[in-house]
Design an enzyme around this catalytic site. Structure first.
Site, PDB file in Angstrom:
ATOM      1  N   ALA A  29       0.846  -1.199   0.000  1.00 13.35           N
ATOM      2  CA  ALA A  29       0.000   0.000   0.000  1.00 13.35           C
ATOM      3  C   ALA A  29       0.877   1.244   0.000  1.00 13.35           C
ATOM      4  O   ALA A  29       2.097   1.154  -0.143  1.00 13.35           O
ATOM      5  CB  ALA A  29      -0.922  -0.017   1.214  1.00 13.35           C
ATOM      6  N   ASN A  30       0.280   2.409   0.138  1.00 12.08           N
ATOM      7  CA  ASN A  30       1.037   3.668   0.245  1.00 12.08           C
ATOM      8  C   ASN A  30       0.326   4.600   1.225  1.00 12.08           C
ATOM      9  O   ASN A  30      -0.732   4.261   1.746  1.00 12.08           O
ATOM     10  CB  ASN A  30       1.200   4.303  -1.147  1.00 12.08           C
ATOM     11  N   ARG A  31       0.899   5.769   1.450  1.00  8.25           N
ATOM     12  CA  ARG A  31       0.439   6.642   2.526  1.00  8.25           C
ATOM     13  C   ARG A  31      -0.702   7.574   2.157  1.00  8.25           C
ATOM     14  O   ARG A  31      -1.019   8.493   2.908  1.00  8.25           O
ATOM     15  CB  ARG A  31       1.602   7.485   3.059  1.00  8.25           C
ATOM     16  N   ALA A  95      -3.842   7.584  -5.341  1.00  4.95           N
ATOM     17  CA  ALA A  95      -2.437   7.170  -5.381  1.00  4.95           C
ATOM     18  C   ALA A  95      -2.426   5.673  -5.683  1.00  4.95           C
ATOM     19  O   ALA A  95      -2.401   4.832  -4.778  1.00  4.95           O
ATOM     20  CB  ALA A  95      -1.757   7.465  -4.059  1.00  4.95           C
TER      21      ALA A  95
END
Ligand code: C5P
Length: 228
Positions: A29-31, A95
């Protein structure tokens, strides 16, 4: 529908991160918090648009008056976007993970056995580029985001050409952006709007204010173009 500058328009927004499964319990995943994308969806609804929001996993409530499709992976996001078209304008604030695991394990991977697992990755579809480069059913306005940590305007200008979108909203997500607490997950944003006309720096503002300003620009653009 609510009267307003976007009355009668369909606006599609993507927001949040994507989660790419490794096995049934793990993911990449990402932030991304989804705050900016959700704020855009809410602002477009307030301006009278019919809004479809395709959201990855976020800890945010569904914006009021918006149809929300909840997805996990980039491929699910792409399918939901394709299913939501046609739209007058599409804003890609998500994102999206660049890569996913090439073959997701069907069972939880076990650490016993000694050898470290190697994750083979494969590239995810570029949802924005796919929509921007459609020859049929392309929204009149396609807007991408560019989160960069350096050379923000130069990279974003190149990205606009490469993806084939009309506008890029570029932001500096580095710790040097001057925004306390950072842009990722924070409530404030400093962006440049990059279009065929050039580069416009916008002042630091809340993500809600950035969303309202962007929605006003979208309404002006759609209002000034004839749809036939
Ligand atoms: O190439 P990059 O990820 O920096 O581009 C960011 C822009 O492209 C954002 O608007 C993002 O939502 C969109 N994007 C996408 N699908 C991908 C990767 C990025 O829609 N697989």
């Amino acid at each position: 529908s609510v009267p307003g500058p976007l009355a009668g328009r369909h606006v599609l927004v993507t927001s949040g991160p994507t989660h790419e499964p490794i096995d049934p319990v793990r993911y990449i995943a990402n932030r991304s918090s989804g705050k900016q994308g959700h704020a855009i969806a809410a602002a477009a609804a307030k301006a009278g648009a019919r809004v479809t929001l395709v959201s990855g996993p976020v800890n945010l409530p569904d914006p009021v008056g918006v149809t929300v499709h909840h997805v996990e992976t980039a491929r699910q996001m792409q399918a939901a976007v394709d299913g939501a078209l046609p739209a007058d304008a599409a804003i890609f604030a998500a994102a999206v993970a660049d890569w996913r695991v090439a073959s997701e394990a069907g069972e939880k991977m076990k650490k016993d056995g000694g050898a470290l697992p190697a994750l083979a990755l494969t590239e995810n579809p570029d949802i924005l580029a796919g929509v921007a480069q459609r020859t049929e059913g392309r929204p009149r306005l396609v807007v991408g985001f560019a989160a960069e940590t350096q050379n923000v305007v130069a990279y974003a200008t190149a990205k606009r050409a490469r993806k084939g979108c009309d506008w890029i909203v570029a932001n500096d997500v580095s710790a040097q952006s001057g925004i306390e607490g950072g842009v990722m997950g924070g409530d404030r944003n400093a962006v440049h709007l990059i279009s065929a006309e050039g580069v416009e720096p916008w002042p630091v503002a809340s993500k809600t204010q950035v969303a309202e300003r962007l929605v006003a620009r979208i309404a002006a653009f759609l209002g000034s173009e004839t749809s036939s």
